[in-house]
Write a protein that holds these residues in place. Structure first.
Motif, short mmCIF file in Angstrom:
data_model
loop_
_atom_site.label_atom_id
_atom_site.label_comp_id
_atom_site.label_asym_id
_atom_site.label_seq_id
_atom_site.Cartn_x
_atom_site.Cartn_y
_atom_site.Cartn_z
N ASP A 63 0.85 -1.20 0.00
CA ASP A 63 0.00 0.00 0.00
C ASP A 63 0.88 1.24 0.00
OD1 ASP A 63 0.26 1.20 2.92
OD2 ASP A 63 -0.02 -0.94 3.20
N SER A 64 0.27 2.37 -0.28
CA SER A 64 0.84 3.71 -0.03
C SER A 64 2.17 3.98 -0.73
CB SER A 64 1.04 3.91 1.48
OG SER A 64 -0.13 3.65 2.21
N TRP A 65 2.45 3.32 -1.87
CA TRP A 65 3.74 3.53 -2.52
C TRP A 65 3.90 4.95 -3.02
CZ3 TRP A 65 6.66 5.05 -6.56
CH2 TRP A 65 7.95 4.51 -6.66
N LEU A 66 2.83 5.49 -3.60
CA LEU A 66 2.90 6.79 -4.26
C LEU A 66 2.21 7.84 -3.40
CD1 LEU A 66 4.07 7.51 -7.10
CD2 LEU A 66 1.73 7.40 -7.96
N GLY A 67 2.89 8.93 -3.13
CA GLY A 67 2.29 10.04 -2.41
C GLY A 67 2.29 11.29 -3.27
N ILE A 68 1.13 11.92 -3.43
CA ILE A 68 1.04 13.17 -4.19
C ILE A 68 1.70 14.28 -3.36
CG2 ILE A 68 -0.53 14.83 -5.25
CD1 ILE A 68 -0.45 12.08 -6.61
N ILE A 69 2.36 15.23 -4.03
CA ILE A 69 3.07 16.28 -3.32
C ILE A 69 2.33 17.62 -3.40
CG2 ILE A 69 5.32 15.17 -3.49
CD1 ILE A 69 5.97 16.93 -5.88
N VAL A 70 2.71 18.52 -2.50
CA VAL A 70 2.07 19.82 -2.39
C VAL A 70 2.17 20.60 -3.70
CG1 VAL A 70 2.16 22.07 -1.24
CG2 VAL A 70 2.39 19.98 0.09
N ASN A 71 3.28 20.45 -4.41
CA ASN A 71 3.49 21.18 -5.66
C ASN A 71 2.30 21.05 -6.60
OD1 ASN A 71 5.92 20.07 -4.39
ND2 ASN A 71 7.07 21.17 -5.94
N LEU A 72 1.76 19.84 -6.71
CA LEU A 72 0.60 19.62 -7.58
C LEU A 72 -0.68 20.13 -6.93
CD1 LEU A 72 -0.85 18.42 -10.03
CD2 LEU A 72 -0.84 16.21 -8.88
N VAL A 73 -0.86 19.86 -5.65
CA VAL A 73 -2.10 20.23 -4.96
C VAL A 73 -2.34 21.73 -5.04
CG1 VAL A 73 -3.25 20.28 -2.71
CG2 VAL A 73 -2.03 18.21 -3.43
N GLU A 74 -1.29 22.52 -4.84
CA GLU A 74 -1.45 23.98 -4.82
C GLU A 74 -1.85 24.55 -6.17
OE1 GLU A 74 1.45 25.56 -1.25
OE2 GLU A 74 2.27 25.43 -3.28
N ASP A 75 -1.62 23.83 -7.24
CA ASP A 75 -1.98 24.35 -8.56
C ASP A 75 -3.47 24.26 -8.85
OD1 ASP A 75 0.18 25.56 -9.64
OD2 ASP A 75 0.87 23.87 -10.83
N PHE A 76 -4.21 23.53 -8.03
CA PHE A 76 -5.67 23.52 -8.18
C PHE A 76 -6.20 24.79 -7.51
CE2 PHE A 76 -4.47 19.13 -8.72
CZ PHE A 76 -5.35 18.65 -9.69
N GLU A 77 -6.75 25.67 -8.32
CA GLU A 77 -7.11 27.00 -7.84
C GLU A 77 -8.27 26.99 -6.84
OE1 GLU A 77 -9.72 28.97 -11.30
OE2 GLU A 77 -8.18 27.58 -12.02
N ILE A 78 -8.35 28.04 -6.04
CA ILE A 78 -9.49 28.25 -5.15
C ILE A 78 -10.68 28.64 -6.01
CG2 ILE A 78 -10.40 29.70 -3.29
CD1 ILE A 78 -7.53 29.83 -2.20
N ILE A 79 -11.83 28.04 -5.74
CA ILE A 79 -13.00 28.24 -6.60
C ILE A 79 -13.40 29.71 -6.67
CG2 ILE A 79 -15.45 27.67 -6.91
CD1 ILE A 79 -14.84 24.97 -5.56
N ASP A 80 -13.39 30.40 -5.54
CA ASP A 80 -13.82 31.80 -5.50
C ASP A 80 -12.65 32.78 -5.62
OD1 ASP A 80 -16.52 31.16 -5.25
OD2 ASP A 80 -16.36 30.93 -3.08
N THR A 81 -11.58 32.36 -6.21
CA THR A 81 -10.40 33.22 -6.33
C THR A 81 -10.68 34.43 -7.21
OG1 THR A 81 -8.08 33.28 -7.00
CG2 THR A 81 -9.55 31.89 -8.30
N PRO A 82 -10.10 35.58 -6.87
CA PRO A 82 -10.22 36.75 -7.76
C PRO A 82 -9.30 36.65 -8.97
CG PRO A 82 -8.87 37.30 -5.86
CD PRO A 82 -9.40 35.91 -5.61
N THR A 83 -8.43 35.65 -8.98
CA THR A 83 -7.51 35.45 -10.10
C THR A 83 -7.67 34.04 -10.66
OG1 THR A 83 -5.76 34.80 -8.54
CG2 THR A 83 -5.83 37.12 -9.23
N PRO A 84 -8.76 33.77 -11.33
CA PRO A 84 -8.99 32.41 -11.86
C PRO A 84 -7.92 32.04 -12.88
CG PRO A 84 -10.58 33.96 -12.77
CD PRO A 84 -9.86 34.69 -11.70
N GLY A 85 -7.69 30.72 -12.96
CA GLY A 85 -6.72 30.23 -13.92
C GLY A 85 -5.31 30.16 -13.39
#
Length: 617
Positions: A325-347
């Motif tokens: 189990d648990s071989w692959l862990g996603i890192i913060v670098n990728l997670v942070e690129d998913f924008e906040i839905i209500d962001t004033p700077t979409p994209g």
């Protein structure tokens, strides 16, 4: 006769795997004619299946060990990695053996009269598509390489071998060849979908045409904007800048044909639209075969037959069905690129906030920092408090206690994971995250959801997973059209990109920037064999993965969640997070100029003196 024997060898191998007893009862030494081979439906399908099954290049679910090469994931199976440099042969393809097999098959196919002209046309289209796919995978790593057309070379003792030695094509010529082959086979292939999108159809060919044209356009554009463009004197590497617009136009035209005329469409939520339903819809659009409207071509797996172990080795410990189990862990670098839905700077993405006014930033739940972001995050990643197979995935590094006015971490050793304090409150989850060299525990704070199979027993070694690996999706057609339109400045880019963003559940864009294009492809195609090649064709790889340990984009970063256990404190039972540099990747990713093109193996150069070396080699 050699050609027939070759095809029979392939057929026999595949049929034995399929357990076709009637074939195995035949005389093993018998040589069959081409008409007998092509007249046997099972045998013919076996050969075609083998041709499809032999193309497994780049990132894919059966080769999870290479995902940590980039800035999407990290390995969690033991001690730290030994290096951070990119190899000279990363995802290198030089499979002229496969091209020869395709050409032998085509010779025999064209000679036979055992099948109808319509069947011959379709099968020829499929084999030529697979050959073009091989050239494409070769070109994106090596640049221009020999184009042998339909030739089948045979060596006899004493012959002049220089006739068998082809020089490298230019980089433009190999992309032109791929594009022209796709245009030809588009006319030969059927328009309808097929089972699990496993076989090529018109739209598969048109997608490869669009992707190849976009790659060529990008190389002509961005390589020539570098201070020192990467070129060879003969053009084996380096496409002239004045060819960029023509390639962008071809990419846009091919992508629009798929968008307008194909049976594929973006898979949207039906009924009430919620964050959870948008996330599940995105997961389904990529991972669920039944009723899928998005996947155009995939490497399929099926039980019984051919499965893989991606789910077996990557499921959370709390949900595993076998010993791994648990071989692959996603890192913060990728997670942070998913924008906040209500962001004033979409994209564009934004950092995860862990500190506030000199103290921890406290959250009401473990899910809170992530549920405000693009629903595609939830469809791609298992984050703290999310769920898999209907059960919560608890990711908790420890407790945050209050002692003497200070925050103190309470973390159990590995032997105590899933342990509780005297009040029955969990300290460290069995899932982690943890630092250290232990196997089978997460070390990043996130796991993958994309490509994780929810089918019962799919996480066992005995059964394995049938999860397919999409190679072309309709969303790529939209994003190719958006990028080509942006580069052509035709005013249409936002419309194409917003179609994908609407399906995702994020704000539309009123105008498109290059950074928006980079961002959108990053979050839409995470773990799908796009990131590496995108960074190379845009000539961004050496800038983002610059080997600088002070560059947060080049370092693998992780996030450890802590449950606040501080009776009487206003933050009691809230959550705090700590960002760390990955304990498994102590050094920044270091992509050097020499990594833009794979090195040619010395054995190839020895066998064919007409091959020239790539730059920096």
């Amino acid at each position: 006769m050699k050609k027939i024997h070759y095809i029979m060898a392939l057929a026999a191998m595949f049929l034995m795997c399929a357990g076709c007893s009637d074939f195995l009862e035949r005389d093993a030494d018998k040589i069959f004619s081409e008409d007998q081979i092509f007249g046997d439906e099972v045998m013919l399908k076996s050969v075609i299946s083998d041709m499809y099954g032999s193309v497994t290049w780049g990132q894919h679910v059966a080769d999870w060990g290479r995902y940590p090469w980039l800035d999407e994931a990290e390995r969690c199976d033991g001690g730290p990695e030994q290096g951070s440099d990119f190899g000279n042969d990363h995802w290198r393809v030089y499979d002229y053996g496969y091209i020869r097999r395709a050409n032998i098959f085509l010779q025999s196919l064209r000679a036979t009269e055992a099948i109808t002209p319509a069947e011959k046309t379709r099968i020829e289209g499929e084999i030529r598509f697979l050959r073009a796919w091989t050239y494409f995978n070769t070109a994106r790593g090596l640049g221009g390489m020999p184009i042998v057309g339909d030739e089948v070379f045979s060596y006899t003792s004493g012959m002049d071998i220089t006739a068998l030695q082809y020089a490298r094509s230019t980089e433009a010529e190999i992309y032109d060849y791929i594009i022209s082959e796709c245009q030809a086979v588009y006319e030969m292939l059927p328009a309808d979908k097929n089972r699990n999108s496993a076989r090529a159809n018109k739209w598969t060919a048109k997608m490869l045409e669009a992707r190849a044209a976009l790659y060529a356009a990008s190389l002509a554009n961005y390589n020539n904007k570098m201070a020192n463009p990467i070129r060879t004197n003969g053009g084996e590497v380096g496409i002239p800048a004045d060819m960029a617009q023509g390639y962008y136009a071809k990419a846009l035209a091919a992508a629009e044909i798929v968008i307008t005329n194909s049976p594929y469409e973006l898979q949207k939520v039906v009924g009430e639209v919620t964050h959870e339903r948008l996330a599940d819809n995105f997961y389904a659009a990529i991972n669920i075969k039944d009723g899928n409207t998005e996947v155009i071509w995939a490497r399929d797996y099926i039980y019984p037959g051919v499965t893989h172990q991606f789910t077996t080795v990557n499921a959370p410990k709390s949900h595993r069905e076998d010993t791994d189990d648990s071989w692959l862990g996603i890192i913060v670098n990728l997670v942070e690129d998913f924008e906040i839905i209500d962001t004033p700077t979409p994209g564009q993405g934004s950092p995860l906030v862990t500190q506030e006014n000199g103290d921890y930033r406290f959250y009401a739940s473990a899910r809170e920092p992530f549920e405000v972001r693009d629903p595609r995050l939830r469809g791609t990643v298992l984050y703290p408090g999310s769920s898999f197979k209907g059960r919560e995935v608890v990711l908790q590094a420890g407790q945050l206690n209050r002692e003497g006015g200070e925050w103190v971490k309470n973390i159990l050793g590995y032997s105590g994971v899933n342990g509780y304090d005297e009040n029955g409150i969990l300290i460290t989850s069995e899932n982690g995250p943890r630092t250290g060299n232990e196997q089978f525990i997460n070390k990043t704070g996130f796991l993958t959801r994309k490509f994780l199979d929810e089918t019962t027993q799919s996480g066992t070694r005995g059964r394995g997973s049938e999860m397919w690996f999409p190679r072309f999706r309709i969303s790529e057609a939209y994003l190719i059209a958006a990028e080509a339109s942006f580069e052509m400045n035709n005013g249409r880019a936002a419309g194409f990109m917003n179609a994908v963003r609407e399906r995702a559940g994020v704000k539309p864009l009123t105008a498109i920037t290059f950074e928006n294009i980079v961002h959108e492809r990053r979050v839409e195609f995470a773990l799908e064999d796009h990131r590496f090649w995108d960074m190379k064709r845009w000539r961004l790889a050496d800038k983002v993965w610059d080997g600088n340990n002070n560059n947060p984009s080049a370092r693998h970063r992780v996030l450890f969640p802590y449950l606040v256990v501080a009776p009487g404190d206003p933050n009691d039972r809230k959550w705090a997070f700590e960002e760390l540099m990955s304990p498994m990747a102590p050094n920044a990713r270091n992509f050097q100029m020499r990594n833009y093109y794979n090195f040619l193996d010395q054995g190839w150069l020895n066998n064919n003196p007409k091959l020239v070396r790539n730059p920096y080699q």
